[in-house]
Motif scaffolding. Sequence first.
Motif, PDB file in Angstrom:
ATOM      1  N   ALA A   1       0.596  -1.612  -0.625  1.00 21.31           N
ATOM      2  CA  ALA A   1       0.147   0.015   0.180  1.00 21.31           C
ATOM      3  C   ALA A   1       1.259   1.240   0.461  1.00 21.31           C
ATOM      4  O   ALA A   1       0.225   2.237  -0.610  1.00 21.31           O
ATOM      5  CB  ALA A   1      -0.628   0.018   0.925  1.00 21.31           C
ATOM      6  N   ALA A   2       2.041   0.860   0.607  1.00 23.20           N
ATOM      7  CA  ALA A   2       2.604   2.653   1.171  1.00 23.20           C
ATOM      8  C   ALA A   2       3.831   2.462  -0.513  1.00 23.20           C
ATOM      9  O   ALA A   2       3.902   3.901  -1.287  1.00 23.20           O
ATOM     10  CB  ALA A   2       4.020   2.912   1.957  1.00 23.20           C
ATOM     11  N   ALA A   3       4.539   1.583  -1.122  1.00 24.92           N
ATOM     12  CA  ALA A   3       4.957   2.033  -3.132  1.00 24.92           C
ATOM     13  C   ALA A   3       3.602   2.353  -3.402  1.00 24.92           C
ATOM     14  O   ALA A   3       4.103   3.502  -3.802  1.00 24.92           O
ATOM     15  CB  ALA A   3       5.703   0.645  -2.657  1.00 24.92           C
ATOM     16  N   MET A   4       2.788   1.847  -3.305  1.00 28.35           N
ATOM     17  CA  MET A   4       1.868   2.322  -4.781  1.00 28.35           C
ATOM     18  C   MET A   4       1.353   3.746  -4.409  1.00 28.35           C
ATOM     19  O   MET A   4       1.255   4.204  -5.250  1.00 28.35           O
ATOM     20  CB  MET A   4       0.745   1.258  -4.488  1.00 28.35           C
ATOM     21  CG  MET A   4       1.468   0.244  -4.699  1.00 28.35           C
ATOM     22  SD  MET A   4       0.206  -1.670  -5.427  1.00 28.35           S
ATOM     23  CE  MET A   4      -0.626  -2.229  -3.824  1.00 28.35           C
TER      24      MET A   4
ATOM     25  N   ASP B   1      -5.939 -10.625  -2.573  1.00 28.44           N
ATOM     26  CA  ASP B   1      -5.359 -10.682  -1.877  1.00 28.44           C
ATOM     27  C   ASP B   1      -6.314 -10.176   0.084  1.00 28.44           C
ATOM     28  O   ASP B   1      -5.555 -10.598   1.081  1.00 28.44           O
ATOM     29  CB  ASP B   1      -4.005 -11.619  -1.467  1.00 28.44           C
ATOM     30  CG  ASP B   1      -3.103 -10.307  -1.325  1.00 28.44           C
ATOM     31  OD1 ASP B   1      -3.319  -9.656  -1.751  1.00 28.44           O
ATOM     32  OD2 ASP B   1      -1.970 -10.596  -0.958  1.00 28.44           O
ATOM     33  N   ARG B   2      -6.426  -9.172   0.101  1.00 24.42           N
ATOM     34  CA  ARG B   2      -6.966  -8.341   0.808  1.00 24.42           C
ATOM     35  C   ARG B   2      -7.803  -6.879   0.688  1.00 24.42           C
ATOM     36  O   ARG B   2      -7.740  -6.743  -0.417  1.00 24.42           O
ATOM     37  CB  ARG B   2      -5.638  -7.892   1.856  1.00 24.42           C
ATOM     38  CG  ARG B   2      -4.367  -6.446   0.721  1.00 24.42           C
ATOM     39  CD  ARG B   2      -3.139  -6.965   1.668  1.00 24.42           C
ATOM     40  NE  ARG B   2      -2.496  -7.987   1.306  1.00 24.42           N
ATOM     41  CZ  ARG B   2      -1.069  -7.846   1.893  1.00 24.42           C
ATOM     42  NH1 ARG B   2      -0.749  -6.904   2.908  1.00 24.42           N
ATOM     43  NH2 ARG B   2      -0.624  -8.940   1.254  1.00 24.42           N
ATOM     44  N   THR B   3      -8.291  -6.633   1.706  1.00 24.30           N
ATOM     45  CA  THR B   3      -9.418  -5.176   1.684  1.00 24.30           C
ATOM     46  C   THR B   3      -8.532  -3.743   2.473  1.00 24.30           C
ATOM     47  O   THR B   3      -7.905  -4.727   3.455  1.00 24.30           O
ATOM     48  CB  THR B   3     -10.016  -5.663   1.782  1.00 24.30           C
ATOM     49  OG1 THR B   3     -10.004  -6.202   3.404  1.00 24.30           O
ATOM     50  CG2 THR B   3     -10.385  -6.484   0.764  1.00 24.30           C
TER      51      THR B   3
ATOM     52  N   LEU C   1     -11.337  -0.703   0.400  1.00 26.32           N
ATOM     53  CA  LEU C   1     -10.849  -0.312  -1.015  1.00 26.32           C
ATOM     54  C   LEU C   1     -10.612  -1.950  -1.373  1.00 26.32           C
ATOM     55  O   LEU C   1      -9.970  -2.862  -0.078  1.00 26.32           O
ATOM     56  CB  LEU C   1      -9.914   0.157  -1.217  1.00 26.32           C
ATOM     57  CG  LEU C   1     -10.182   2.069  -0.949  1.00 26.32           C
ATOM     58  CD1 LEU C   1     -10.064   2.324   0.156  1.00 26.32           C
ATOM     59  CD2 LEU C   1      -9.552   2.822  -2.293  1.00 26.32           C
ATOM     60  N   ARG C   2     -10.789  -2.635  -2.305  1.00 26.72           N
ATOM     61  CA  ARG C   2      -9.932  -3.907  -2.470  1.00 26.72           C
ATOM     62  C   ARG C   2      -8.279  -3.848  -2.837  1.00 26.72           C
ATOM     63  O   ARG C   2      -8.026  -2.641  -3.923  1.00 26.72           O
ATOM     64  CB  ARG C   2     -10.683  -4.319  -4.077  1.00 26.72           C
ATOM     65  CG  ARG C   2     -11.575  -5.406  -3.872  1.00 26.72           C
ATOM     66  CD  ARG C   2     -12.537  -5.756  -5.253  1.00 26.72           C
ATOM     67  NE  ARG C   2     -13.798  -5.865  -5.255  1.00 26.72           N
ATOM     68  CZ  ARG C   2     -14.242  -6.926  -3.923  1.00 26.72           C
ATOM     69  NH1 ARG C   2     -13.949  -7.921  -3.508  1.00 26.72           N
ATOM     70  NH2 ARG C   2     -15.618  -7.354  -4.041  1.00 26.72           N
ATOM     71  N   SER C   3      -7.417  -4.258  -2.307  1.00 23.73           N
ATOM     72  CA  SER C   3      -6.093  -4.254  -2.767  1.00 23.73           C
ATOM     73  C   SER C   3      -5.960  -4.193  -4.565  1.00 23.73           C
ATOM     74  O   SER C   3      -5.232  -3.697  -4.823  1.00 23.73           O
ATOM     75  CB  SER C   3      -5.600  -5.265  -2.549  1.00 23.73           C
ATOM     76  OG  SER C   3      -5.310  -6.624  -2.478  1.00 23.73           O
ATOM     77  N   SER C   4      -6.276  -5.384  -5.386  1.00 22.99           N
ATOM     78  CA  SER C   4      -6.801  -5.344  -6.443  1.00 22.99           C
ATOM     79  C   SER C   4      -6.667  -3.282  -7.662  1.00 22.99           C
ATOM     80  O   SER C   4      -6.489  -4.114  -8.384  1.00 22.99           O
ATOM     81  CB  SER C   4      -7.333  -6.686  -7.363  1.00 22.99           C
ATOM     82  OG  SER C   4      -8.789  -5.768  -6.901  1.00 22.99           O
ATOM     83  N   ASP C   5      -8.473  -3.265  -6.942  1.00 21.36           N
ATOM     84  CA  ASP C   5      -8.212  -2.102  -7.657  1.00 21.36           C
ATOM     85  C   ASP C   5      -7.117  -1.474  -7.049  1.00 21.36           C
ATOM     86  O   ASP C   5      -6.898   0.119  -8.216  1.00 21.36           O
ATOM     87  CB  ASP C   5      -9.057  -1.557  -6.721  1.00 21.36           C
ATOM     88  CG  ASP C   5     -11.273  -2.675  -7.202  1.00 21.36           C
ATOM     89  OD1 ASP C   5     -10.515  -3.193  -8.658  1.00 21.36           O
ATOM     90  OD2 ASP C   5     -11.715  -2.307  -6.511  1.00 21.36           O
ATOM     91  N   VAL C   6      -6.554  -0.787  -5.864  1.00 18.68           N
ATOM     92  CA  VAL C   6      -5.510   0.258  -6.238  1.00 18.68           C
ATOM     93  C   VAL C   6      -4.313  -0.451  -6.205  1.00 18.68           C
ATOM     94  O   VAL C   6      -3.980   0.122  -7.245  1.00 18.68           O
ATOM     95  CB  VAL C   6      -5.166  -0.424  -4.104  1.00 18.68           C
ATOM     96  CG1 VAL C   6      -3.845   0.598  -3.755  1.00 18.68           C
ATOM     97  CG2 VAL C   6      -6.588   0.441  -3.269  1.00 18.68           C
ATOM     98  N   ARG C   7      -4.197  -1.963  -6.494  1.00 17.65           N
ATOM     99  CA  ARG C   7      -2.496  -1.910  -7.880  1.00 17.65           C
ATOM    100  C   ARG C   7      -3.429  -1.487  -9.259  1.00 17.65           C
ATOM    101  O   ARG C   7      -2.141  -1.282  -9.476  1.00 17.65           O
ATOM    102  CB  ARG C   7      -2.478  -3.864  -7.994  1.00 17.65           C
ATOM    103  CG  ARG C   7      -1.360  -4.195  -8.042  1.00 17.65           C
ATOM    104  CD  ARG C   7      -1.097  -5.135  -7.834  1.00 17.65           C
ATOM    105  NE  ARG C   7      -0.906  -5.567  -6.725  1.00 17.65           N
ATOM    106  CZ  ARG C   7      -2.152  -6.564  -5.442  1.00 17.65           C
ATOM    107  NH1 ARG C   7      -2.915  -6.978  -5.682  1.00 17.65           N
ATOM    108  NH2 ARG C   7      -1.438  -6.434  -4.045  1.00 17.65           N
TER     109      ARG C   7
END
Length: 375
Positions: free
Chosen positions: A13-16, A43-45, A88-94
């Motif tokens: 999350a921090a790097a993205m 794999d996470r929210t 937020l889904r991690s996949s959407d942030v990614r």
Amino acid sequence: MKPFDLAFIGLGAAAMSLVTRLADSRYSGRVALIEPVPDPGDDRTWCGWPMNDHPFSHRATRRWSQWAVSNARDEVTAGSREMPYEMLRSSDVRSVAMAAIAGRDDWVLLAGRALADARKTEDGWRLTLDDQSEVEALWVLDARPPKLNLSRPWVWQSFVGAEISGPRMGDPDQVRLMDFVDDAQPVASFFYELPIDPRRRLIEFTRFTPTPADPAEMREQVDGLIRRRGWQNARVIRTEQSHLPMAPIPGYDRDQWVRIGTAGGSMRPATGYAFHAIQHWADGAAAALLEGRSPPAPTRPGWLDWLDGVFLESLWAGPATASDQFVQLFRRVPPDALSRFLMARGRPLDTLKVLNSLPVAPMLAAAWRHTRRRS
């Protein structure tokens, strides 16, 4: 080859959050991103109460203006239209971050490769990866989780969750933040439910324990709740699990090597919330880099760490006591004030309202024990 200006170890999350801001602001530096997992998947929210808009706001899965906290004896409901709870889904942030990275020809993503060795150079660092390739960078931002041995009052937050889909899955407009289970496990155990829509919801079982809890046992708890609700025929869309250290991880900023994210102390010890604190840090870090300054490490006020330690110490009195304290906290503190406090963005009056909501004698006893243990 000219060294990279920044090398990120771990694309969490921090790097993205930081690279998305840098790309959107046309940061002139060169960036390398080292991510050992080739395809992290969904794999996470990340959830919480956003204090401000952020680069991923438009990709939020859902926001709720009502929430509930309960145990076997009591329930409190609260809410806020001004400060809704966000998922937020991690996949959407990614996907947002990857699009930003792809727009920079001078940035490099090294997926499926891990750091094997690091050597300090005159100007920065030489990083050797597990495929024997090398990366030179002026600054390293390291998001790898630290190895920790926690002692009282600090605990592990372990959780296992399943996102399921099926017919008639209950009220879609109210989040169940905590539904406590008064079992024999220290320090606290509860279910957490996010109703994404009328036919889909995320159900998690969480334990606060001195050592990481058993995922298999927690998975049985989730399966048991699904059966009790009559949803055993629901389709499991995805699962998630993790162990989070509920402890004040000290910041690290030394010799052009900075720890970021949970590894750098962005997570609030008493709550486990980190994503929105990371957004606040990323705003400041991006501003610093764009002005030609050094990237800062995450910081937290020392008094808040002490207060978190006192609160967690008070929970060791037993699961029933812990659940009653949370119920009263959500009942007595106005929702917006409590949301700001839980996100570590509380105003002085918010903190005072939280302190006034807690039982005086147990909290004073916990403060004495926590202070004595630290001395």
